[in-house]
Motif scaffolding. Structure first.
Motif, PDB file in Angstrom:
ATOM      1  N   ARG A  98       0.819  -1.213   0.000  1.00  0.00           N
ATOM      2  CA  ARG A  98       0.000   0.000   0.000  1.00  0.00           C
ATOM      3  C   ARG A  98       0.853   1.264   0.000  1.00  0.00           C
ATOM      4  NH1 ARG A  98      -3.584   1.766   5.124  1.00  0.00           N
ATOM      5  NH2 ARG A  98      -1.695   3.018   5.450  1.00  0.00           N
ATOM      6  N   ASP A  99       1.584   1.483   1.103  1.00  0.00           N
ATOM      7  CA  ASP A  99       2.300   2.748   1.281  1.00  0.00           C
ATOM      8  C   ASP A  99       3.563   2.764   0.414  1.00  0.00           C
ATOM      9  OD1 ASP A  99       0.297   3.046   3.141  1.00  0.00           O
ATOM     10  OD2 ASP A  99       1.593   2.670   4.869  1.00  0.00           O
ATOM     11  N   GLY A 100       3.621   3.727  -0.484  1.00  0.00           N
ATOM     12  CA  GLY A 100       4.766   3.823  -1.393  1.00  0.00           C
ATOM     13  C   GLY A 100       4.543   3.112  -2.715  1.00  0.00           C
ATOM     14  N   VAL A 101       3.395   2.420  -2.830  1.00  0.00           N
ATOM     15  CA  VAL A 101       3.065   1.757  -4.099  1.00  0.00           C
ATOM     16  C   VAL A 101       1.716   2.291  -4.605  1.00  0.00           C
ATOM     17  CG1 VAL A 101       2.528  -0.423  -5.245  1.00  0.00           C
ATOM     18  CG2 VAL A 101       4.447  -0.286  -3.646  1.00  0.00           C
ATOM     19  N   LEU A 102       0.658   2.074  -3.833  1.00  0.00           N
ATOM     20  CA  LEU A 102      -0.661   2.598  -4.233  1.00  0.00           C
ATOM     21  C   LEU A 102      -0.824   4.047  -3.801  1.00  0.00           C
ATOM     22  CD1 LEU A 102      -3.062  -0.388  -3.461  1.00  0.00           C
ATOM     23  CD2 LEU A 102      -2.476   0.538  -5.714  1.00  0.00           C
ATOM     24  N   ILE A 103      -0.369   4.325  -2.567  1.00  0.00           N
ATOM     25  CA  ILE A 103      -0.510   5.700  -2.065  1.00  0.00           C
ATOM     26  C   ILE A 103       0.853   6.201  -1.597  1.00  0.00           C
ATOM     27  CG2 ILE A 103      -2.903   5.275  -1.370  1.00  0.00           C
ATOM     28  CD1 ILE A 103      -1.918   5.357   1.576  1.00  0.00           C
ATOM     29  N   GLU A 104       0.937   7.501  -1.492  1.00  0.00           N
ATOM     30  CA  GLU A 104       2.186   8.098  -1.013  1.00  0.00           C
ATOM     31  C   GLU A 104       2.422   7.711   0.437  1.00  0.00           C
ATOM     32  OE1 GLU A 104       2.675  12.268  -1.727  1.00  0.00           O
ATOM     33  OE2 GLU A 104       2.301  12.048  -3.871  1.00  0.00           O
ATOM     34  N   ASP A 105       3.671   7.449   0.753  1.00  0.00           N
ATOM     35  CA  ASP A 105       4.041   7.070   2.106  1.00  0.00           C
ATOM     36  C   ASP A 105       4.479   8.322   2.856  1.00  0.00           C
ATOM     37  OD1 ASP A 105       4.840   5.958   4.432  1.00  0.00           O
ATOM     38  OD2 ASP A 105       6.229   4.504   3.534  1.00  0.00           O
ATOM     39  N   GLY A 152       4.427   8.520   6.013  1.00  0.00           N
ATOM     40  CA  GLY A 152       4.771   8.107   7.372  1.00  0.00           C
ATOM     41  C   GLY A 152       3.510   7.755   8.132  1.00  0.00           C
ATOM     42  N   TYR A 153       3.190   6.479   8.157  1.00  0.00           N
ATOM     43  CA  TYR A 153       1.981   5.967   8.824  1.00  0.00           C
ATOM     44  C   TYR A 153       0.697   6.654   8.371  1.00  0.00           C
ATOM     45  CZ  TYR A 153       5.606   4.086  11.852  1.00  0.00           C
ATOM     46  OH  TYR A 153       6.713   3.445  12.322  1.00  0.00           O
ATOM     47  N   PRO A 154       0.437   6.689   7.073  1.00  0.00           N
ATOM     48  CA  PRO A 154      -0.822   7.314   6.627  1.00  0.00           C
ATOM     49  C   PRO A 154      -2.030   6.620   7.242  1.00  0.00           C
ATOM     50  CG  PRO A 154       0.337   6.210   4.795  1.00  0.00           C
ATOM     51  CD  PRO A 154       1.244   6.173   5.975  1.00  0.00           C
ATOM     52  N   HIS A 155      -2.963   7.421   7.762  1.00  0.00           N
ATOM     53  CA  HIS A 155      -4.171   6.844   8.373  1.00  0.00           C
ATOM     54  C   HIS A 155      -5.348   7.809   8.405  1.00  0.00           C
ATOM     55  CE1 HIS A 155      -2.187   8.913  11.703  1.00  0.00           C
ATOM     56  NE2 HIS A 155      -3.360   8.983  12.294  1.00  0.00           N
ATOM     57  N   LEU A 156      -5.108   9.105   8.220  1.00  0.00           N
ATOM     58  CA  LEU A 156      -6.207  10.066   8.184  1.00  0.00           C
ATOM     59  C   LEU A 156      -6.687  10.221   6.742  1.00  0.00           C
ATOM     60  CD1 LEU A 156      -4.747  12.854  10.520  1.00  0.00           C
ATOM     61  CD2 LEU A 156      -6.442  11.075  11.098  1.00  0.00           C
ATOM     62  N   ASP A 157      -7.972  10.560   6.588  1.00  0.00           N
ATOM     63  CA  ASP A 157      -8.534  10.682   5.237  1.00  0.00           C
ATOM     64  C   ASP A 157      -7.655  11.585   4.358  1.00  0.00           C
ATOM     65  OD1 ASP A 157     -10.496   9.123   6.294  1.00  0.00           O
ATOM     66  OD2 ASP A 157     -12.152  10.493   5.857  1.00  0.00           O
ATOM     67  N   GLU A 158      -7.142  12.658   4.946  1.00  0.00           N
ATOM     68  CA  GLU A 158      -6.339  13.603   4.142  1.00  0.00           C
ATOM     69  C   GLU A 158      -4.967  13.026   3.766  1.00  0.00           C
ATOM     70  OE1 GLU A 158      -7.748  14.230   7.114  1.00  0.00           O
ATOM     71  OE2 GLU A 158      -6.445  15.488   8.374  1.00  0.00           O
ATOM     72  N   HIS A 159      -4.600  11.876   4.355  1.00  0.00           N
ATOM     73  CA  HIS A 159      -3.351  11.212   3.963  1.00  0.00           C
ATOM     74  C   HIS A 159      -3.506  10.386   2.681  1.00  0.00           C
ATOM     75  CE1 HIS A 159      -2.126  11.130   8.519  1.00  0.00           C
ATOM     76  NE2 HIS A 159      -2.008  12.330   7.992  1.00  0.00           N
ATOM     77  N   LEU A 160      -4.745  10.269   2.214  1.00  0.00           N
ATOM     78  CA  LEU A 160      -4.979   9.420   1.041  1.00  0.00           C
ATOM     79  C   LEU A 160      -4.580  10.167  -0.235  1.00  0.00           C
ATOM     80  CD1 LEU A 160      -6.129   6.594   0.258  1.00  0.00           C
ATOM     81  CD2 LEU A 160      -8.225   7.814  -0.367  1.00  0.00           C
ATOM     82  N   VAL A 161      -3.331  10.004  -0.621  1.00  0.00           N
ATOM     83  CA  VAL A 161      -2.805  10.626  -1.840  1.00  0.00           C
ATOM     84  C   VAL A 161      -2.244   9.496  -2.702  1.00  0.00           C
ATOM     85  CG1 VAL A 161      -1.151  12.266  -2.800  1.00  0.00           C
ATOM     86  CG2 VAL A 161      -2.211  12.714  -0.553  1.00  0.00           C
ATOM     87  N   PHE A 162      -2.860   9.280  -3.851  1.00  0.00           N
ATOM     88  CA  PHE A 162      -2.444   8.155  -4.688  1.00  0.00           C
ATOM     89  C   PHE A 162      -1.121   8.433  -5.385  1.00  0.00           C
ATOM     90  CE2 PHE A 162      -6.946   7.286  -4.181  1.00  0.00           C
ATOM     91  CZ  PHE A 162      -6.903   5.933  -3.885  1.00  0.00           C
ATOM     92  N   MET A 163      -0.353   7.386  -5.567  1.00  0.00           N
ATOM     93  CA  MET A 163       0.862   7.486  -6.369  1.00  0.00           C
ATOM     94  C   MET A 163       0.429   7.710  -7.819  1.00  0.00           C
ATOM     95  SD  MET A 163       3.469   7.138  -4.336  1.00  0.00           S
ATOM     96  CE  MET A 163       4.925   6.591  -5.267  1.00  0.00           C
ATOM     97  N   PRO A 164       1.256   8.356  -8.625  1.00  0.00           N
ATOM     98  CA  PRO A 164       0.888   8.573 -10.022  1.00  0.00           C
ATOM     99  C   PRO A 164       0.584   7.241 -10.721  1.00  0.00           C
ATOM    100  CG  PRO A 164       2.860   9.844  -9.457  1.00  0.00           C
ATOM    101  CD  PRO A 164       2.560   8.959  -8.282  1.00  0.00           C
TER     102      PRO A 164
END
Ligand SMILES: [Mg+2]
Length: 174
Positions: free
Chosen positions: A16-23, A25-37
């Protein structure tokens, strides 16, 4: 570990982190949901090529007391919904909240079989989703991801962090 029986469906196991979404550092809040290109396009492309997309993610933030297990599930569900709205189907998310330095004893484990580099999540997903491991592979951004793939007996590919769709297209042979 018992020998898993060969299922019917090929799968791509995605970190997930660093592949589907930007890592971040422990993404868990809705605003942390940033997709990788290219993330949604890659999953849609893999789906179209016949692969179940299964997320396998270490989430020691739960063990470290940074966020709750429920928050982890809610965040994963938001990710799956957002991808689905873009035509990208995630068949299942497997997340490992255990860690050997857990603050909460409920999440303490010296070497949980699910925590990558262990292959537990991959093997469990294979059994639960009728997956043909011989036709499956993993995309990760850390050596631990690739080691989990190796231990599950499938190829693992190290994503360079650029464009996931270009990476998937390359893996599928152009
Ligand atoms: Mg990662």
């Amino acid at each position: 570990m018992t020998e898993s029986t060969e299922g019917r469906f090929p799968a791509v196991f995605l970190d997930r982190d660093g592949v589907l979404i930007e890592d971040c550092g422990y993404p868990h809040l809705d605003e942390h949901l940033v997709f990788m290109p290219g993330a949604a396009e890659a999953v849609a492309r893999l789906n179209k090529a016949g692969f179940l997309a299964i997320v396998v993610t270490n989430q020691s933030g739960v063990a470290r007391g940074l966020f709750s297990e429920q928050r982890m599930h809610d965040f994963n569900a938001l990710m799956v919904r957002t991808l689905a709205a873009r035509g990208a189907r995630i068949a299942a998310v497997y997340a490992c909240p255990f860690h050997d330095e857990a603050r909460d004893p409920a999440w303490h484990h010296p070497d949980h079989p699910d925590r990558k580099p262990n292959p537990g999540m991959i093997l469990r997903a294979a059994a639960e989703h009728d997956i043909a491991l011989s036709r499956s592979f993993l995309i990760g951004d850390r050596q631990g991801d690739l080691e989990a793939a190796r231990r599950a007996g499938i190829p693992g590919f190290l994503f360079d962090g650029q464009n996931l769709d270009a990476f998937a297209r390359e893996l599928l042979g152009g």
